[in-house]
Write a protein that holds these residues in place. Sequence first.
Motif, PDB file in Angstrom:
ATOM      1  N   ARG A  91      33.417  43.526  44.486  1.00  0.00           N
ATOM      2  CA  ARG A  91      33.554  42.244  43.806  1.00  0.00           C
ATOM      3  C   ARG A  91      33.836  42.423  42.315  1.00  0.00           C
ATOM      4  NH1 ARG A  91      35.211  38.350  46.679  1.00  0.00           N
ATOM      5  NH2 ARG A  91      35.096  37.316  44.632  1.00  0.00           N
ATOM      6  N   ASP A 120      36.933  40.648  40.780  1.00  0.00           N
ATOM      7  CA  ASP A 120      36.741  39.528  39.856  1.00  0.00           C
ATOM      8  C   ASP A 120      37.020  39.889  38.401  1.00  0.00           C
ATOM      9  OD1 ASP A 120      35.978  38.073  42.061  1.00  0.00           O
ATOM     10  OD2 ASP A 120      33.834  38.402  41.761  1.00  0.00           O
ATOM     11  N   PHE A 121      36.936  41.180  38.086  1.00  0.00           N
ATOM     12  CA  PHE A 121      37.156  41.626  36.705  1.00  0.00           C
ATOM     13  C   PHE A 121      38.176  42.762  36.682  1.00  0.00           C
ATOM     14  CE2 PHE A 121      32.829  40.028  37.047  1.00  0.00           C
ATOM     15  CZ  PHE A 121      32.795  39.063  36.042  1.00  0.00           C
ATOM     16  N   ASP A 170      42.074  45.704  46.967  1.00  0.00           N
ATOM     17  CA  ASP A 170      41.330  44.985  45.931  1.00  0.00           C
ATOM     18  C   ASP A 170      40.720  45.914  44.893  1.00  0.00           C
ATOM     19  OD1 ASP A 170      41.828  42.578  47.280  1.00  0.00           O
ATOM     20  OD2 ASP A 170      40.081  42.876  48.579  1.00  0.00           O
TER      21      ASP A 170
END
Length: 358
Positions: free
Chosen positions: A112, A116-117, A179
């Motif tokens: 994540r 997300d970053f 990702d």
Amino acid sequence: MSDTVPVDTAPVHDAEIERLVEPSRQSPAVRVFNTVVRSREMSILIVLLLVIAAATVKTPSFLFSANSWRDLLLTPAILLVLAAGQAVVIITRNVDLSVGSVLGLTAYLTGRLFLDFPGLPIVAVVAAGVVAGGLLGLVNGLLVALGRVPALVITLGTLYIYRGIVLTWAGSDRINAGDMPRDFLRLGTRSVLSIPVLFIVAAVVVGVVGYYLYAHRGGREMYAIGSDPEAAELYGLNVRRRVLAAFVLSGALAGLAGVMFAARYGTVSSGAGTGIELEAVAAVVIGGVAIFGGSGTVWGAAIGAVLLVTIDRALPILGIPDFWQRAVVGALIIGAIVLDRVLSARQARKLIEARDES
């Protein structure tokens, strides 16, 4: 008349001389060699080598191929890190059943953070995983050390709580390899001099933790606490602080294992790490760490972890059915516990005899 005292000049056999030499007069190298040869870790290592030899004889490619050698080292890397932390906890006469859930939570956290970053440094993500695991371990430690609740009960509860957090957070989603940065994923496949990077990380962890337990006062105090917590407290040792530190270390290493899991497999779902806590406990027990605390080494736990993973790969090659594969692991666990009790009873009997003679 001569005052000289007669001296027996009869030749003495070399073996007798070796027996009569005091251990303190032996060189450090000799003492280390004797300790290693007589250690339980050596027995586990011999079993590991026999398993590898049997599988190699049956299928030479099991060992003598580039991919097989790499897998032999890479596959147990995550379990090695978990076993190192679990060994410290068990040495203090506790157990941490939440490490699998901590691994799953930090593995998903790793994915994540990258998702997300974007552009977040890999070092920062690794640090976040370790810190998150340490905080989860801190919760376990506070409840066990300060609340004085059995670790088995606490960590069984947090196993489900932490896993529930992952299930709620992740749901049916998963983190895919696309990702995460390629440089991070390469850590799961890259090798240095034919040795996988993840195995090198695991070896460093085992070495540092093992050295701490062997050479530092805090590590020796953990052994004392595991041997007799009440006596250790009467002696003035800070039992709560050491037990708390053991759980924080176990959680932090489980967090590191979660980061390694994400790098190794590239795909993270809510089920990551399910059941691996039992493998970690099994590796520690098989490696010679007493389930009742106070004895054993991280080196033995590491060998036990490699043995477990190697058995899973070797027994199908040897044509052993699935049932007997599980049965072999179970027999190793039972055998390790029985051996520990036999050795403990023998040592207690020798101490009683020595006391009676004095």
